[in-house]
Write a protein that holds these residues in place. Structure first.
Motif, PDB file in Angstrom:
ATOM      1  N   LYS A 150      12.293  -7.118  34.247  1.00  0.00           N
ATOM      2  CA  LYS A 150      13.272  -7.498  35.268  1.00  0.00           C
ATOM      3  C   LYS A 150      13.435  -9.018  35.328  1.00  0.00           C
ATOM      4  O   LYS A 150      14.555  -9.538  35.404  1.00  0.00           O
ATOM      5  CB  LYS A 150      12.868  -6.968  36.638  1.00  0.00           C
ATOM      6  N   ASP A 154      16.903 -10.857  34.506  1.00  0.00           N
ATOM      7  CA  ASP A 154      17.517 -11.752  35.494  1.00  0.00           C
ATOM      8  C   ASP A 154      17.779 -13.131  34.896  1.00  0.00           C
ATOM      9  O   ASP A 154      18.828 -13.747  35.143  1.00  0.00           O
ATOM     10  CB  ASP A 154      16.628 -11.871  36.733  1.00  0.00           C
ATOM     11  N   ARG A 201      16.476  -2.363  30.378  1.00  0.00           N
ATOM     12  CA  ARG A 201      16.718  -1.409  31.470  1.00  0.00           C
ATOM     13  C   ARG A 201      16.252  -0.010  31.062  1.00  0.00           C
ATOM     14  O   ARG A 201      15.652   0.712  31.876  1.00  0.00           O
ATOM     15  CB  ARG A 201      18.209  -1.395  31.820  1.00  0.00           C
ATOM     16  N   THR A 204      12.626   0.660  31.590  1.00  0.00           N
ATOM     17  CA  THR A 204      12.166   0.740  32.978  1.00  0.00           C
ATOM     18  C   THR A 204      12.591   2.033  33.666  1.00  0.00           C
ATOM     19  O   THR A 204      12.109   2.321  34.767  1.00  0.00           O
ATOM     20  CB  THR A 204      12.672  -0.452  33.805  1.00  0.00           C
TER      21      THR A 204
END
Length: 278
Positions: A150, A154, A201, A204
């Motif tokens: 993450k 980001d 992504r 996760t």
């Protein structure tokens, strides 16, 4: 990330382009082998170079080995659209790669590559002689790894690849910093950030698809890992192997990347598994 000792393929292999029905992919190809052919898929932030130390021993064991950069990875270009890196799209790429090198093939995927390999098999298992999941777990990565992904995603959303690289390497331990070089930086800079965000992504949120994979028969399966792993705990990999009815190999002295931590032992275990399918 995996840190291969070199980015130069050994004399037994050639850096090449693999033309497929879904575009060209950068590969390292050992070109010949009288026992069969294998397709190797790298992990998240990785590339075909992560398998360089396996090429000579696997070639000597009698196998043609093709290690590939997936779309958007290193020397395989890809679009700036995250939808292009949906798992189903990447799985279709694998089927096209297998067709291009000539089926049937042994399929091996490391980490993210293992989950893409699983998706390809679930789409169509016919091209594959066997499946090896190397340090690749049943579902999403461990919570600590989810947080790291993450943070990376980001950063990629607001920073250029060069600035993200500088931020990552500033956090390296002295031992890791010693192994960093221009090749690693160049690999990072050539990755498409859309690929990293989309596949991060996936790692996760990946659901448990072990039962679906176990139902794919007859397809011999192999779960291989180091004796320590901070991405998927080793007991979780043990349980996955049992659910799959798979061969289980633990490489002593290795962690998440046995292909670079203990390449000779890893290659011996892989070749022994492939030999048993002949």
């Amino acid at each position: 990330m995996s840190r291969p000792p070199t980015f130069t393929p050994p004399p037994c292999a050639r850096a090449d382009r693999l033309p497929t029905s879904r575009g060209d992919f950068a590969v390292h190809d050992t070109l010949s082998g009288d026992k069969g052919t294998a397709l190797l898929l790298p992990g998240y932030t990785g590339s075909k170079e992560d398998f360089i130390a396996l090429l000579t021993p696997l070639s000597e064991a009698g196998y043609r080995v093709v290690a590939v950069d997936g779309r958007g990875q290193f020397e395989s270009s890809g679009p700036d659209d995250e939808l292009a890196y949906a798992q189903a799209e990447l799985a279709e790429d694998v089927l096209a790669q297998a067709e291009a090198i000539g089926t049937p093939v042994h399929l091996l995927g490391h980490s993210l590559g293992g989950q893409i390999a699983r998706a390809a098999v679930l789409l169509d298992a016919a091209p594959f002689v066997s499946l090896t999941l190397m340090s690749s777990g049943p579902a999403q990565v461990a919570p600590a790894q989810q947080q790291k992904i993450k943070l990376l995603s980001d950063a990629l959303a607001v920073m250029g690849m060069d600035r993200v690289w500088e931020a990552m390497t500033a956090l390296d331990t002295p031992e890791e910093a010693d192994t960093d070089g221009e090749d690693l930086r160049r690999r990072w800079l050539l990755h498409n950030p859309a690929q990293l965000i989309a596949t991060g992504r996936q790692l996760t949120v990946e659901p448990d698809r072990v039962d679906q994979l176990a139902a794919v028969q007859p397809l011999p399966k192999h779960v291989l890992s180091g004796e320590r792993d901070d991405t998927w705990p080793v007991p979780l990999l043990d349980a996955m192997a049992e659910r799959l009815g798979a061969r289980r190999t633990l490489i002593a002295g290795a962690e998440h990347s046995p292909n670079t931590d203990r390449p000779r032992e890893t290659a011996e275990a892989i070749a022994a598994f492939w030999d048993d399918q002949g």
